[in-house]
Design a protein around this motif. Sequence first.
Motif: not given
Length: 568
Positions: A180, A238, A242
Motif C-alpha cells: 500500500a 487498503t 492501493g
Amino acid sequence: MAAGLPARAADSYQADIEGAPNGLGDKLAIISELMKGTREYPTSAALRRAARRDIEAFNDALKAAGYYAGSADFTLIAAEDRQKPKVVFAISPGTAFKVTEYDIIYQDQGEERPRDLNAANVKTTNAADGASLRDQQEAFLTYLWNNGYPTAAIVNRRAIANFETNEASAVFVFTSGPKATFGQPIISGTKKTDDTFVERMKTWEDGEEFERKKMTAYYDHLRQTGLFSKVDVSPGQTRESGETPILVELEERKRRTIGAGVSYSTTEGPGGRLFFEHRNILGHGENLTAELTGSQIEQSINVAVTRPLPGLGAQAFASTAFLNETTDAYDARTFEVTGGLSKRWLDERLETRGAIKLETSNVRSDGVEDRTYFVSTPLAVRWNSEDNLLDPTKGFRAAWTVTPYFGSENFTQSEITARSRIHLGKDDIVTLAARAGLAATFANSFDALPLNKRYYAGGGGSVRGYGYQEAGPLDEDFNPIGGRSRIDGAFEARVKTIKNLQFAAFIDAGSVSSESIPKFNDKFFYGYGVGVRYLTPIGPIRADIAFPIDKRESDSDFQIYIALGQPF
C-alpha cells in the motif's frame, strides 16, 4: 555437569535442582511449584503430583531455551530419622541446538515479497531459543510494516529439529496483506481544532509507500502539541487503488489552565507566581500564556504566543514582557518585545532557537539614571532528556546561548549550563545531583557594560548562603558591582528516609570577574547547607538552610529558601 541450586524448603519437604545449564537454573526455580516453597505437601503422593507438574514446565522451558533434546526427571527421597522428604530434580539438557536455516512463509496471496531475513537486514545468531526466534520474527514484521505492508501480521512460528545433527530450521509464518501507499488522514473527534491543521502535521506525502515509522512519527507530533488528551493513529483498510487511509482519532484537552506558586527566601522575601494558558485559540495550535511573578526584589509580567508551523516542523513565538528590579546593585525597569522560531530534533530532546529582541531599560544607581536601548539576536541550542520538570529522576539538561547586543553599547554575551544526577542503592535511595555554568561577555570595557547586563552570583538559584547578587565583588558600601563573566556550580546529595521525605546536603560555589572570560583562579564564594524535601504528587516542596563559607562583614549568618521543586 550438574549445576545444583540451594535447597528451597517448605515446612513439610525439601527440593533441589541439579544439572541445569548455566543461566537456566534460576529460571527453572522461578517456574517450579515445589522450589517456591509456599505450599505444604503432607504426603508423598502430593509431592509426586507437584513434581510431575514441575517436570512438564521444565521440559517446556528446556525447549524454549533451545535444548530440544533435553529432559527432566525427579527422585523422591523418603523421610528418614525425622528428616523431611526431599525432591531432587535431575536436568539432562543435552546439546543446545543451532538454527541453520530460516524459512519465511506467507499464508495469503500477494505479489513478490521478501522471503529471507537477509533481505530485511535482520541479524541472525543461530540461537534456537524462543526469545531469539521471537525477536527475529518481530524484526522481520517491522521491516514489512516499514516497506509498504501496513496490515502485515505474525501467524505463528515453529522450529523443525534434526536430533541427529542437533540442528534446526526456523519457520516464520506471516500474512502480509496488500502492498500500500499512504492516503489522506481521516480525522475524527475534533471540536475546536481545524482538521486542516491536523492534516498538515502528517510526515509523508500522499502516494508515498507506506512506512509504519512515519505513521508513528505523525502520532508523536500530534501528541507533543499538548492539545489532545487522546491520540490514536492507525492504518485503515487498503483500497483497490492501493492507498491506505490513516485513521486519526482525537480527543481534545480542556483549553484553559490557571495555576499559582509561592516561595520564600531570606534574600528575596516572599514570592509568588500566577499563570494562565489558553490553548488552541484559533484552532491551529496557537497557545497564549500570561505569567505574573513577584518578590521583594523583582516583579514581572510576560505574555507570549506560540504557533506551530507544520510545514517547517517548527514553531513561531512572540512575547512582550515588563520587568521591575529593585536590588542593592541597581534599580531597573525594562520593557522588551521578542519574536522568533524554534525547532526540535532527535525525539524532541534537542531544540534550536533564534529570535530578535527589542528592549529598553531605565537603570538607576547611586542617584544616576541611565536609559538604554538594545536590539539583540539571541541564538540557543538546548538539550533536555529529563523526565520531569519539578522532580527529574533521570536525564540530562544542557544549553548554550549566544546573544549579540547592538544599540546603546555593542557587546556579545554567551552562557553554557548543564545539570544531571545519578542514583545509588536499592530503590534509588541516594541521589547525587550537580549543575554547572559558565558565562562570558565580550565588550570593550567593564565600566561601559550596563548594570542590568552584568553577571551576578548569590541567592536561591545561584550560590545559596549568600544574599541576592552578593557572592561576588562589592563596593565600599557593600553593594554588588557584578562582572563580565561568571562561574557557578553546585553539588547536592539527597537521601530518602520515609516514603515522602527526602533529606539533602549541598555545597554551592560561584565566582564573578570583571574579565571577559571567566578565570578559575579568581576568588570563589562557597555556601553549604542542608535541606528537606516533602514529595507530593505535584512535585517536592523544598526547604533549605545555607551558610556562607569565609563570611564577610556584610554577609548574613545564614539564608533560608522555601520553594516548589528540586533546585536542579
